[in-house]
Design an enzyme around this catalytic site. Structure first.
Site, PDB file in Angstrom:
ATOM      1  N   ASN A   1      -6.710  -3.766  -6.582  1.00 47.80           N
ATOM      2  CA  ASN A   1      -6.705  -5.219  -6.447  1.00 47.80           C
ATOM      3  C   ASN A   1      -6.291  -5.822  -7.782  1.00 47.80           C
ATOM      4  O   ASN A   1      -6.996  -5.682  -8.786  1.00 47.80           O
ATOM      5  CB  ASN A   1      -8.082  -5.733  -6.033  1.00 47.80           C
ATOM      6  CG  ASN A   1      -8.431  -5.320  -4.617  1.00 47.80           C
ATOM      7  OD1 ASN A   1      -7.586  -5.379  -3.728  1.00 47.80           O
ATOM      8  ND2 ASN A   1      -9.657  -4.879  -4.398  1.00 47.80           N
TER       9      ASN A   1
ATOM     10  N   LYS B   1       0.809  -1.214   0.000  1.00 45.49           N
ATOM     11  CA  LYS B   1       0.000   0.000   0.000  1.00 45.49           C
ATOM     12  C   LYS B   1       0.846   1.269   0.000  1.00 45.49           C
ATOM     13  O   LYS B   1       0.407   2.311  -0.489  1.00 45.49           O
ATOM     14  CB  LYS B   1      -0.971  -0.025   1.175  1.00 45.49           C
ATOM     15  CG  LYS B   1      -2.103  -1.025   0.964  1.00 45.49           C
ATOM     16  CD  LYS B   1      -3.136  -0.948   2.043  1.00 45.49           C
ATOM     17  CE  LYS B   1      -4.393  -1.731   1.651  1.00 45.49           C
ATOM     18  NZ  LYS B   1      -4.128  -3.096   1.243  1.00 45.49           N
TER      19      LYS B   1
ATOM     20  N   GLU C   1      -3.315   6.338   7.515  1.00 44.58           N
ATOM     21  CA  GLU C   1      -3.719   7.447   6.672  1.00 44.58           C
ATOM     22  C   GLU C   1      -5.018   8.048   7.189  1.00 44.58           C
ATOM     23  O   GLU C   1      -5.725   7.442   8.005  1.00 44.58           O
ATOM     24  CB  GLU C   1      -3.884   7.008   5.215  1.00 44.58           C
ATOM     25  CG  GLU C   1      -4.945   5.968   4.982  1.00 44.58           C
ATOM     26  CD  GLU C   1      -4.951   5.452   3.547  1.00 44.58           C
ATOM     27  OE1 GLU C   1      -3.949   5.637   2.837  1.00 44.58           O
ATOM     28  OE2 GLU C   1      -5.970   4.860   3.139  1.00 44.58           O
TER      29      GLU C   1
ATOM     30  N   ARG D   1      -6.328  -8.582  -9.325  1.00 45.02           N
ATOM     31  CA  ARG D   1      -6.947  -9.902  -9.485  1.00 45.02           C
ATOM     32  C   ARG D   1      -8.391  -9.697  -9.931  1.00 45.02           C
ATOM     33  O   ARG D   1      -8.879  -8.569 -10.031  1.00 45.02           O
ATOM     34  CB  ARG D   1      -6.931 -10.660  -8.147  1.00 45.02           C
ATOM     35  CG  ARG D   1      -7.546  -9.840  -7.007  1.00 45.02           C
ATOM     36  CD  ARG D   1      -7.754 -10.645  -5.747  1.00 45.02           C
ATOM     37  NE  ARG D   1      -8.072  -9.832  -4.591  1.00 45.02           N
ATOM     38  CZ  ARG D   1      -9.241  -9.303  -4.303  1.00 45.02           C
ATOM     39  NH1 ARG D   1     -10.253  -9.457  -5.146  1.00 45.02           N
ATOM     40  NH2 ARG D   1      -9.435  -8.593  -3.202  1.00 45.02           N
TER      41      ARG D   1
ATOM     42  N   GLU E   1      -9.887   0.907  -6.456  1.00 44.98           N
ATOM     43  CA  GLU E   1     -10.892   1.305  -5.473  1.00 44.98           C
ATOM     44  C   GLU E   1     -10.676   2.750  -5.041  1.00 44.98           C
ATOM     45  O   GLU E   1      -9.543   3.190  -4.828  1.00 44.98           O
ATOM     46  CB  GLU E   1     -10.845   0.372  -4.265  1.00 44.98           C
ATOM     47  CG  GLU E   1     -11.101  -1.092  -4.624  1.00 44.98           C
ATOM     48  CD  GLU E   1     -11.291  -1.971  -3.401  1.00 44.98           C
ATOM     49  OE1 GLU E   1     -11.060  -1.484  -2.281  1.00 44.98           O
ATOM     50  OE2 GLU E   1     -11.671  -3.142  -3.580  1.00 44.98           O
TER      51      GLU E   1
ATOM     52  N   ASN F   1     -15.328  -3.657   7.164  1.00 46.52           N
ATOM     53  CA  ASN F   1     -14.595  -3.361   5.930  1.00 46.52           C
ATOM     54  C   ASN F   1     -14.749  -4.445   4.863  1.00 46.52           C
ATOM     55  O   ASN F   1     -13.971  -4.492   3.914  1.00 46.52           O
ATOM     56  CB  ASN F   1     -13.112  -3.125   6.221  1.00 46.52           C
ATOM     57  CG  ASN F   1     -12.885  -1.926   7.115  1.00 46.52           C
ATOM     58  OD1 ASN F   1     -13.385  -0.842   6.836  1.00 46.52           O
ATOM     59  ND2 ASN F   1     -12.165  -2.121   8.209  1.00 46.52           N
TER      60      ASN F   1
END
Length: 737
Positions: A360, A186, A270, A362, A345, A305
């Protein structure tokens, strides 16, 4: 031991592997059927007929297969469950042979039966089977596999696995290792996104050292903050902190989850965007520098989440915002040389400002709703791209046709934190595929077992409509007709959301569930009319059963002269209410009076069917009769929620009122496991003093860490479990004096 082959033994794979020739033959027939269906969408943009999953593997797949185009002869699917079945079906459609891998407990799973060949790679624990790269590589070699589709989860975003495949000349049906590495971290993904001109969330770009460092960074960024695993995804290893204490606790739990799920406990911090929408863009790229976006998916309704209901398109986006988000997603894909299906996203605030969250690398769980509104089979495109073919779809070809909603049906108890895992065997299972515009992506069947080892997903229920209103109506009908017995499931919550005012107005944020259900989900809250209708249904079922019990089939004896009664006086007990009713049988129908309201229930329904199509005053209702007991007990699923009731005669009710109620046990001095799982840690020993709200142990279920705390202040009397022990739901873990 595995049911097919345990790698590492002296047996030949070819001697012991499961070969499903019937499935292969069916696949060839199936391919020709699908070719005919591809004409459903043409350049004129007319909508195709809805293709039920009972006839075809997917719905609204209109990109044609070129059977002259070179492709793989055989692919291995390094996954299980519904996504393995999903990939196998498209592979068969393309004429490609398939190899399934499985653990010993999955030997008879549907994905194993559906594949042409199957190889067992270990025991139930994922780390000893689906995550064992060495055994999977051996299976690839022994079966002559040319390419591997990873599905999602497990090894789908593991760059080391991709490199191992590349080293032996096997294609990975996904992006290259560099893209996976860049987007999987990330911290690095945020830097790459900024370099591509993508909007990003303010935060700390370094590694968080420990809990106190997390607190300091959180204060610097400014609460609230999101603490999340650098290598994370799928909602695991993520916590929101609003103060220093929550930052410390969030760091500890996120670190543990990250290590357990990803083998990487690095954490980043964050700024948390309060009340955002979660909207993602589907991208598709090839190895020739082409990339397009296939519109968005609204994924704001979440718990812990993790997504609950998704829809495409989003009711919130206008064309300008959709275009801006799509172009930034494509810019990021091109920046990293992305060549497959992927998802970017974003968090979107109330003013339509959007910020990069993660990519992502995938196939996304919720990809079917994109397929429904675009007509693009994403698995087909992934296989083409992996073979080296350029995209035949341009950005101008991508349109939005209709609306699709995906309801994630889980083996979870929605009355506990909006869904804690449930385990068990499916004693009855019936998908609502008899309904139009319904697609079910599942990897289970009647008799399948939902265990603690894997994700508790039962099915992705996808419903299509010309518009959002029709998609919602079709989803409600499908949920009412979905029969699942043997495990607790979340259909009550899914259906209630679909009928809720805020959802229908499109007023969604990631805080939707706690805002709409501040005290937790309590089941369907019936209106006065719905209570009367339910009472009438219960009374009609009871009377129909009583009348049925008077008949003796194939009885040659002379029948008695007594006639069945036509009027009944009964008392219904349900939803903490007692409702006196009178019932009159008229021409086989039931005229029920309750709460001074009279309704008529058509008597043609079938008590032997798991689904009852009831007609109440001319209105059709689909209900499920779960239990019909000999002492008047009736358990019925009505508008999604299961209601326990009892129907008594007036005399029986009088006698029952004389029986004292059993006192409820005081459980404030006990800590019970809210779900089946594994004891990860214990924070107390007998003799310790604990305060109300203090953590006493942590339970892990489906790789999610759940902290359990004391409900009262007191001294620990006993600890009944040990670390590493498997526990059942409602099992006593810790007792206080």
């Amino acid at each position: 031991m595995c049911g097919t082959i345990q790698l590492g033994t002296s047996h030949s794979v070819h001697q012991l592997m499961r070969v499903n020739m019937a499935a292969s033959a069916l696949g060839r027939v199936y391919s020709h059927l699908l070719k005919a269906s591809f004409l459903a969408y043409g350049k004129n943009g007319q909508r195709s007929l809805c293709l039920s999953a009972a006839r075809f593997s997917s719905m609204y797949m209109t990109d044609p297969i070129d059977f002259k185009e070179p492709t793989f002869d055989k692919i291995l699917i390094a996954n299980r469950g519904e996504i393995a079945c999903r990939v196998i079906k498209t592979a068969k459609k393309m004429g490609i042979k398939t190899v399934a891998i499985h653990s010993d407990v999955d030997s008879n799973a549907p994905h194993v039966k559906l594949a042409d060949e199957a190889v067992c790679v270990g025991t139930a624990q994922a780390r000893d089977s689906y995550l064992r790269m060495d055994r999977i590589m051996e299976a690839i070699k022994e079966t002559g596999t040319q390419a591997v589709h990873p599905g999602y989860g497990f090894l789908s975003e593991n760059a080391e696995f991709v490199q191992k495949l590349e080293d032996v000349g096997v294609s990975f049906i996904g992006p290259n290792a560099n893209a996976i590495t860049g987007m999987g971290d990330k911290l690095e993904s945020k830097r790459l996104a900024m370099a591509a001109g993508v909007n990003t969330i303010p935060g700390f770009d370094g590694i968080v050292k420990d809990a106190e460092d997390c607190v300091q960074i959180s204060n610097d960024v400014g609460y609230p903050v999101m603490i999340k695993a650098s290598a994370g995804g799928g909602g695991k290893g993520m916590r929101i902190a609003w103060n220093d204490n929550e930052a410390r606790e969030g760091f500890k739990l996120s670190t543990q989850e990250a290590a357990s799920s990803f083998g990487d406990d690095r954490i980043l911090v964050e700024k948390f965007v309060d009340n955002p929408r979660h909207i993602e863009i589907q991208v598709l790229g090839d190895k020739h520098g082409n990339a397009i976006y296939l519109n968005e998916r609204e994924c704001s309704i979440q718990r812990r989440n993790q997504k609950v209901i998704e829809e495409a398109p989003s009711v919130f986006l206008d064309e300008a915002t959709r275009k801006a988000m799509g172009e930034q997603a494509v810019a990021l894909a091109k920046q990293i040389g992305y060549s497959s299906a992927g998802t970017v996203e974003f968090l979107v605030d109330s003013k339509k400002n959007f910020y990069f969250l993660e990519m992502n690398t995938r196939l996304q769980v919720e990809h079917p709703i994109t397929e429904c509104i675009t007509g693009v089979d994403l698995v087909h495109q992934m296989i083409r791209v992996a073979k080296g073919h350029p995209l035949k779809i341009s950005q101008s070809d991508v349109q939005i046709r209709g609306w699709a909603i995906e309801s994630r049906v889980y083996a979870e108890d929605p009355f506990k934190s909006f869904g804690l895992p449930s385990i068990g065997r499916l004693s009855k299972y019936q998908e609502p595929l008899h309904l139009p515009k319904v697609r079910c992506d599942s990897g289970i069947e009647e008799g399948s077992e939902i265990s603690i080892y894997y994700d508790p997903m039962i099915c992705k229920l996808v419903c299509y409509g010309e518009n959002r209103e029709e998609a919602i109506r079709n989803s409600i009908k499908a949920l009412d007709a979905y029969v699942i017995r043997g495990v607790t499931h979340n259909i009550p919550l899914l259906r209630d959301i679909l009928t809720e005012d805020r959802f229908n107005a499109g007023n969604l944020t990631t805080n939707y569930l706690p805002e709409v259900y501040p005290d937790g989900f309590k089941g369907k809250q019936l209106t006065a009319k719905e209570q009367v209708d339910l009472a009438a249904l219960l009374a009609s079922i009871h009377i129909k059963d009583a009348l049925r019990s008077r008949n003796f089939i194939n009885d040659s004896r002379v029948k008695g002269t007594s006639k069945a009664p036509t009027t009944w006086k009964i008392v219904l007990k349900f939803a903490d209410k007692e409702v006196p009713c009178s019932v009159e049988v008229v021409d086989g129908n039931f005229k029920v009076t309750a709460d001074n309201v009279t309704v008529t229930v058509n008597g043609s329904f079938d008590l032997a069917s798991p689904l009852i199509e009831a007609n109440i005053d001319g209105t059709q209702e689909t209900v499920q009769l779960i239990k019909l007991g000999s002492a008047g007990e009736i358990r019925i699923r009505y508008k999604g929620t299961a209601f326990q009731s009892q129907v008594l005669s007036e005399a029986a009710h009088r006698y029952m009122s004389l029986i004292p109620e059993k006192p409820k046990m005081d459980q404030s001095k006990q800590v019970l496991s809210p779900m089946p799982g594994l004891v990860k840690s214990i924070a107390c020993v007998p003799g310790d003093m604990v305060a109300e709200g203090q953590e006493v142990c942590v339970i892990e279920a489906m790789k999610m860490q759940n902290s359990l705390s004391a409900a009262a202040t007191g001294k620990v009397k006993a600890v009944h479990v040990k670390e590493g022990e498997t526990v059942e739901e409602e099992q006593v873990l810790v007792e206080l004096e």
